[in-house]
Structure formats: structure tokens, C-alpha cells
Design a protein around this motif. Structure first.
Motif, short mmCIF file in Angstrom:
data_model
loop_
_atom_site.label_atom_id
_atom_site.label_comp_id
_atom_site.label_asym_id
_atom_site.label_seq_id
_atom_site.Cartn_x
_atom_site.Cartn_y
_atom_site.Cartn_z
N GLU A 50 1.42 -24.73 -26.13
CA GLU A 50 1.73 -25.24 -27.40
C GLU A 50 0.44 -25.65 -28.19
O GLU A 50 0.43 -25.61 -29.41
CB GLU A 50 2.61 -26.69 -27.29
N LYS A 75 -0.92 -22.38 -29.75
CA LYS A 75 0.03 -22.46 -30.91
C LYS A 75 -0.55 -23.24 -32.24
O LYS A 75 -0.86 -22.73 -33.27
CB LYS A 75 1.42 -22.79 -30.69
N THR A 76 -0.87 -24.57 -31.94
CA THR A 76 -1.52 -25.48 -32.62
C THR A 76 -2.92 -24.93 -33.13
O THR A 76 -3.04 -24.78 -34.31
CB THR A 76 -1.66 -26.79 -32.15
N SER A 78 -3.77 -21.85 -33.50
CA SER A 78 -3.63 -20.56 -34.18
C SER A 78 -3.12 -21.15 -35.46
O SER A 78 -3.47 -20.60 -36.66
CB SER A 78 -2.43 -19.64 -33.59
N GLU A 79 -2.50 -22.00 -35.61
CA GLU A 79 -1.77 -22.57 -37.06
C GLU A 79 -2.94 -23.39 -37.76
O GLU A 79 -3.12 -23.32 -38.95
CB GLU A 79 -0.63 -23.72 -36.79
N SER A 97 -4.70 -16.97 -32.31
CA SER A 97 -3.52 -15.77 -32.61
C SER A 97 -3.36 -14.90 -31.73
O SER A 97 -2.14 -14.40 -31.31
CB SER A 97 -3.80 -15.81 -33.96
N MET A 146 -1.96 -15.74 -28.39
CA MET A 146 -0.21 -16.20 -28.73
C MET A 146 0.34 -14.61 -28.60
O MET A 146 1.32 -14.62 -28.17
CB MET A 146 -0.08 -16.96 -29.80
N TYR A 154 3.22 -13.35 -26.17
CA TYR A 154 4.61 -12.94 -26.47
C TYR A 154 4.82 -11.45 -26.18
O TYR A 154 6.05 -11.01 -26.11
CB TYR A 154 5.01 -13.17 -28.09
N PHE A 211 1.82 -12.97 -34.65
CA PHE A 211 0.60 -13.56 -34.28
C PHE A 211 -0.46 -12.56 -34.66
O PHE A 211 -1.58 -12.86 -34.91
CB PHE A 211 0.62 -14.06 -33.15
#
Length: 184
Positions: free
Chosen positions: A48, A51-52, A54-55, A62, A65, A69, A86
Motif C-alpha cells: 500500500e 501504491k501511495t 506511485s500516486e 509505478s 506496482m 500485478y 501502472f
């Protein structure tokens, strides 16, 4: 860090700060993911954090992630659409690695969005950027077509470029080609 010329100093400082913060978040997540003592719950929390990051604009996050996946891990379920999302995000930010990884995904017949031409175009674009794994991949493509000895020369050049960019596997394949020439 790229700063546009027409930005105010406050705006550019904020962008620099956000990118540093997202990279710091990624580093924290990587430390947890790499820890042998971290529990699965902690590693899921670290995903997580990635992900944060990446955002928050971290290109590396990115790409990571996207890799998560793709599957082959116990932390994230395989989701090729999320992987593509991503990787495309990282590509928008200039990632050659993401171009290569997404290109490889496009060439996989088991992926729902299989598109051989698009995959090869992305891999070639990554190679043009100088990404060593893409250069090695192109060397493999030419090496597999040994009916024409000129293809072996092209493969050898791609391997040399990959080796010059730090991928030792390129030098290994060059040595294999040299050895096969001596046998002939």
C-alpha cells in the motif's frame, strides 16, 4: 527533477518536495518488503505504501506496482489490467523499464490485451532509450534466426550494447556466439 521555467519558486519547491516524499515512502516500503522478519500483514501494508508512492509521482513505485500485478508473488493477485495501468503511468513519466515490461506483457498470448505489434514496438522503443534488457531481448530475437549469419552479427551488436550498459548477460551471450564461431 524537471522544473518548468514558468513555474513560481513556491510551486517548483512543492513539486520537488512531493517527489522526494514519494521516493522516501518507496524506500520505506522496500525496506519492509526486503525484511526477512516482516510479517505478511506488514508486507501488505508496504505494498500500500508503494501504491501511495506511485500516486505521489514515483516512477519506480509505478513500475514496481506493475510488476506486482503481473503475479508471481504472494502479496498481490494477478491483474494484468492493473499492471498495464501502472506501467502506462510510468511510461508517461519516461520509464524505459516500464516500456519493456509492458511490451513483454503485450507479447504474452495469455494476457487479455495480447498485441504482438504493440508489444514489439514498446520493446524497440525501450531499446532505443538504451534499456539493457530490451537490447538483450532484441539480440535474442536476431540470434534465434541463425539461418542468416548477418543476423548473428546484429545479435552480437545488441548484446554488446546491453553489456556496455551494465547487463553482464549481454557479454555472456557474446562469448557464446564467439565460441560457436570457433566450432564452425
Amino acid at each position: 527533477v524537471v522544473i518548468k521555467e514558468n513555474m513560481s519558486a513556491d510551486t517548483s519547491d512543492k513539486i520537488i518536495s512531493e517527489e522526494i516524499d514519494s521516493d522516501q515512502i518507496l524506500i520505506k516500503a522496500l525496506r519492509i518488503l526486503d525484511s526477512v522478519t516482516a510479517a505478511k500483514a506488514e508486507k501488505l501494508d508496504a505494498v500500500e505504501l508503494v501504491k501511495t508512492a506511485s500516486e505521489g509521482g514515483s516512477v519506480r513505485a509505478s513500475v514496481l506496482m506493475g510488476f506486482f500485478y503481473e503475479g508471481d508473488n504472494s502479496l498481490v493477485d494477478t491483474d494484468f489490467e492493473m499492471s498495464r495501468h501502472f506501467y502506462e503511468k510510468a511510461i508517461e513519466q519516461g520509464s524505459s523499464s516500464a516500456k519493456y515490461r509492458l511490451g513483454i506483457l503485450y507479447t504474452d498470448k495469455e494476457v487479455p490485451f495480447f498485441d504482438l505489434k504493440k508489444g514489439h514496438d514498446l520493446i524497440i522503443a525501450s531499446a532505443h532509450d538504451g534499456y539493457s534488457f530490451a537490447l538483450c531481448y532484441l539480440g535474442d530475437c536476431f540470434r534465434s534466426k541463425v539461418d542468416d549469419t548477418r543476423n548473428l552479427e546484429v545479435a552480437y551488436r545488441y548484446y554488446a550494447l546491453a553489456g556496455e550498459r551494465g547487463l553482464g548477460l549481454g557479454y555472456h551471450y557474446m562469448a557464446e556466439i564467439d565460441a560457436s564461431r570457433q566450432q564452425l
